[in-house]
Design a protein around this motif. Structure first.
Motif, PDB file in Angstrom:
ATOM      1  N   CYS A  18     -15.901 -16.483  -2.458  1.00  0.00           N
ATOM      2  CA  CYS A  18     -16.248 -17.580  -3.145  1.00  0.00           C
ATOM      3  C   CYS A  18     -17.688 -17.378  -3.377  1.00  0.00           C
ATOM      4  N   SER A  19     -18.498 -16.535  -2.824  1.00  0.00           N
ATOM      5  CA  SER A  19     -19.788 -16.391  -3.003  1.00  0.00           C
ATOM      6  C   SER A  19     -20.031 -15.165  -3.906  1.00  0.00           C
ATOM      7  N   GLN A  20     -19.096 -14.597  -4.707  1.00  0.00           N
ATOM      8  CA  GLN A  20     -19.506 -13.432  -5.646  1.00  0.00           C
ATOM      9  C   GLN A  20     -18.852 -13.958  -6.952  1.00  0.00           C
ATOM     10  N   LEU A  21     -19.597 -13.828  -7.802  1.00  0.00           N
ATOM     11  CA  LEU A  21     -19.231 -13.903  -9.487  1.00  0.00           C
ATOM     12  C   LEU A  21     -18.437 -12.747  -9.782  1.00  0.00           C
ATOM     13  N   ALA A  22     -17.189 -13.195 -10.429  1.00  0.00           N
ATOM     14  CA  ALA A  22     -16.393 -12.109 -10.855  1.00  0.00           C
ATOM     15  C   ALA A  22     -16.853 -10.860 -11.701  1.00  0.00           C
ATOM     16  N   VAL A  23     -17.951 -11.575 -12.693  1.00  0.00           N
ATOM     17  CA  VAL A  23     -18.460 -10.610 -13.379  1.00  0.00           C
ATOM     18  C   VAL A  23     -19.314  -9.329 -12.783  1.00  0.00           C
ATOM     19  N   TRP A  24     -19.656  -9.557 -11.497  1.00  0.00           N
ATOM     20  CA  TRP A  24     -20.500  -8.600 -10.818  1.00  0.00           C
ATOM     21  C   TRP A  24     -19.302  -7.616 -10.294  1.00  0.00           C
ATOM     22  N   MET A  25     -18.153  -7.691 -10.573  1.00  0.00           N
ATOM     23  CA  MET A  25     -17.188  -6.858  -9.799  1.00  0.00           C
ATOM     24  C   MET A  25     -17.012  -5.563 -10.862  1.00  0.00           C
ATOM     25  N   ASP A  26     -17.530  -5.478 -11.901  1.00  0.00           N
ATOM     26  CA  ASP A  26     -17.449  -4.344 -12.939  1.00  0.00           C
ATOM     27  C   ASP A  26     -17.559  -2.870 -12.026  1.00  0.00           C
ATOM     28  N   GLY A  27     -16.685  -2.024 -12.152  1.00  0.00           N
ATOM     29  CA  GLY A  27     -16.843  -0.727 -11.526  1.00  0.00           C
ATOM     30  C   GLY A  27     -16.564  -0.698 -10.020  1.00  0.00           C
ATOM     31  N   HIS A  28     -16.284  -1.935  -9.368  1.00  0.00           N
ATOM     32  CA  HIS A  28     -16.093  -1.667  -8.018  1.00  0.00           C
ATOM     33  C   HIS A  28     -14.468  -2.008  -7.522  1.00  0.00           C
ATOM     34  N   ALA A  29     -14.331  -1.803  -6.186  1.00  0.00           N
ATOM     35  CA  ALA A  29     -12.909  -1.693  -5.804  1.00  0.00           C
ATOM     36  C   ALA A  29     -12.717  -2.905  -4.982  1.00  0.00           C
ATOM     37  N   ILE A  30     -11.560  -3.676  -5.256  1.00  0.00           N
ATOM     38  CA  ILE A  30     -11.360  -4.938  -4.634  1.00  0.00           C
ATOM     39  C   ILE A  30     -10.010  -4.837  -3.924  1.00  0.00           C
ATOM     40  N   THR A  31     -10.010  -5.338  -2.588  1.00  0.00           N
ATOM     41  CA  THR A  31      -8.853  -5.361  -2.066  1.00  0.00           C
ATOM     42  C   THR A  31      -8.476  -6.648  -1.624  1.00  0.00           C
ATOM     43  N   THR A  32      -7.387  -7.272  -1.810  1.00  0.00           N
ATOM     44  CA  THR A  32      -7.034  -8.528  -1.390  1.00  0.00           C
ATOM     45  C   THR A  32      -5.875  -8.389  -0.243  1.00  0.00           C
ATOM     46  N   VAL A  33      -5.441  -9.638   0.310  1.00  0.00           N
ATOM     47  CA  VAL A  33      -4.541  -9.483   1.505  1.00  0.00           C
ATOM     48  C   VAL A  33      -3.321  -8.861   0.558  1.00  0.00           C
ATOM     49  N   GLU A  34      -2.803  -9.032  -0.404  1.00  0.00           N
ATOM     50  CA  GLU A  34      -1.720  -8.549  -1.218  1.00  0.00           C
ATOM     51  C   GLU A  34      -1.846  -7.088  -1.098  1.00  0.00           C
ATOM     52  N   GLY A  35      -2.755  -6.547  -1.175  1.00  0.00           N
ATOM     53  CA  GLY A  35      -3.078  -4.876  -1.147  1.00  0.00           C
ATOM     54  C   GLY A  35      -2.636  -4.430   0.070  1.00  0.00           C
ATOM     55  N   LEU A  36      -2.645  -5.163   1.231  1.00  0.00           N
ATOM     56  CA  LEU A  36      -2.188  -4.463   2.488  1.00  0.00           C
ATOM     57  C   LEU A  36      -0.756  -4.074   2.668  1.00  0.00           C
ATOM     58  N   ILE A  37      -0.044  -4.661   1.880  1.00  0.00           N
ATOM     59  CA  ILE A  37       1.499  -4.103   1.824  1.00  0.00           C
ATOM     60  C   ILE A  37       1.667  -2.941   1.054  1.00  0.00           C
ATOM     61  N   GLN A  38       2.272  -2.059   1.665  1.00  0.00           N
ATOM     62  CA  GLN A  38       2.393  -0.595   1.059  1.00  0.00           C
ATOM     63  C   GLN A  38       3.927  -0.356   0.872  1.00  0.00           C
ATOM     64  N   ASN A  39       4.446  -0.266  -0.255  1.00  0.00           N
ATOM     65  CA  ASN A  39       5.677   0.240  -0.397  1.00  0.00           C
ATOM     66  C   ASN A  39       7.048  -0.633   0.248  1.00  0.00           C
ATOM     67  N   GLY A  40       6.337  -2.116  -0.064  1.00  0.00           N
ATOM     68  CA  GLY A  40       7.142  -3.117   0.644  1.00  0.00           C
ATOM     69  C   GLY A  40       7.068  -3.453   2.049  1.00  0.00           C
ATOM     70  N   LYS A  41       6.495  -2.497   2.575  1.00  0.00           N
ATOM     71  CA  LYS A  41       6.336  -2.537   4.148  1.00  0.00           C
ATOM     72  C   LYS A  41       4.928  -3.139   4.659  1.00  0.00           C
ATOM     73  N   LEU A  42       5.105  -4.049   5.618  1.00  0.00           N
ATOM     74  CA  LEU A  42       3.953  -4.731   6.225  1.00  0.00           C
ATOM     75  C   LEU A  42       2.813  -3.920   6.749  1.00  0.00           C
ATOM     76  N   ASP A  43       1.703  -3.844   6.459  1.00  0.00           N
ATOM     77  CA  ASP A  43       0.740  -3.072   7.399  1.00  0.00           C
ATOM     78  C   ASP A  43       0.822  -3.654   8.680  1.00  0.00           C
ATOM     79  N   PRO A  44       0.710  -2.331   9.718  1.00  0.00           N
ATOM     80  CA  PRO A  44       0.849  -2.672  11.013  1.00  0.00           C
ATOM     81  C   PRO A  44      -0.122  -3.716  11.499  1.00  0.00           C
ATOM     82  N   LEU A  45      -1.091  -3.923  10.968  1.00  0.00           N
ATOM     83  CA  LEU A  45      -1.972  -5.250  11.700  1.00  0.00           C
ATOM     84  C   LEU A  45      -1.355  -6.633  11.153  1.00  0.00           C
TER      85      LEU A  45
END
Length: 201
Positions: free
Chosen positions: A100-127
């Protein structure tokens, strides 16, 4: 002097008049007012949950707004919208940050991971599994942010101590006061990860 009696009909008619005037007021104020100029938009490319993505964003959008309202990644929660509660925590180039403290336009060229990205191949992350096993989430509203902060703690400290975990998650508010369960979950995931690493050749 006695109180004036008002019938139900008179009350409803009067209320209807007030509501009509209130509803019309914004339209009346808007008459003659020029429409605001369109805001600037920017096309950018970023890596979102491991995949390259090119999107157009309004230069005024926060990253949280872009993720939730325009990319459908609603796992990122907005609790305070002013960088205080941690519910909107995501990873930007591997570091936990309030979206909420970052402008979307600042993200050009960066890597973003959200909570949805923790699941891999349909399996929950161990955490994530550890959070469930230890009954860490209560209402669940802060859980996404807690997960992302905890994930960053374990990335920095694979054998994290309770003190390191509490320090790394201090920016995440749990309104249900379930902090001990969150810390227990991360400790268990850390121990499990260490055991797995020892078994691997």
């Amino acid at each position: 002097m006695g109180k004036r009696k008002i019938s139900r009909r008179q009350f409803l008619e009067g209320t209807g008049t007030v509501l009509t005037v209130a509803a019309a007021a914004p339209a009346l104020r808007a008459q003659g007012a020029a429409a605001p100029p369109p805001s600037a938009r920017t096309t950018m490319t970023l890596t979102l949950n491991g995949a390259s993505k090119t999107i157009e964003v309004d230069d005024r959008w926060t990253l949280a707004e872009a993720l939730r309202d325009h990319l459908g990644l609603t796992g990122t929660k907005i609790g305070c919208d002013r960088g205080e509660c941690g519910a909107c925590t995501v990873h930007i180039d591997g570091k936990p940050m309030y979206s909420c403290s970052q402008l979307a336009v600042w993200m050009d060229g960066h890597a973003i991971t959200t909570v949805e990205g923790l699941i891999q191949n349909g399996k929950l992350d161990p955490l994530q599994q550890s959070f469930m096993d230890h009954d860490a989430p209560q209402c669940g509203f802060c859980t996404s942010g807690q997960l992302m902060s905890a994930k960053a703690v374990l990335a920095a400290h694979p054998h994290a101590t309770g003190e390191q975990i509490r320090a790394g998650m201090t920016g995440n508010i749990c309104r249900c006061s379930n902090y001990n369960r969150y810390v227990e979950s991360v400790l268990a995931a850390s121990v499990a990860g260490s055991a797995t690493a020892r078994r691997e050749p």
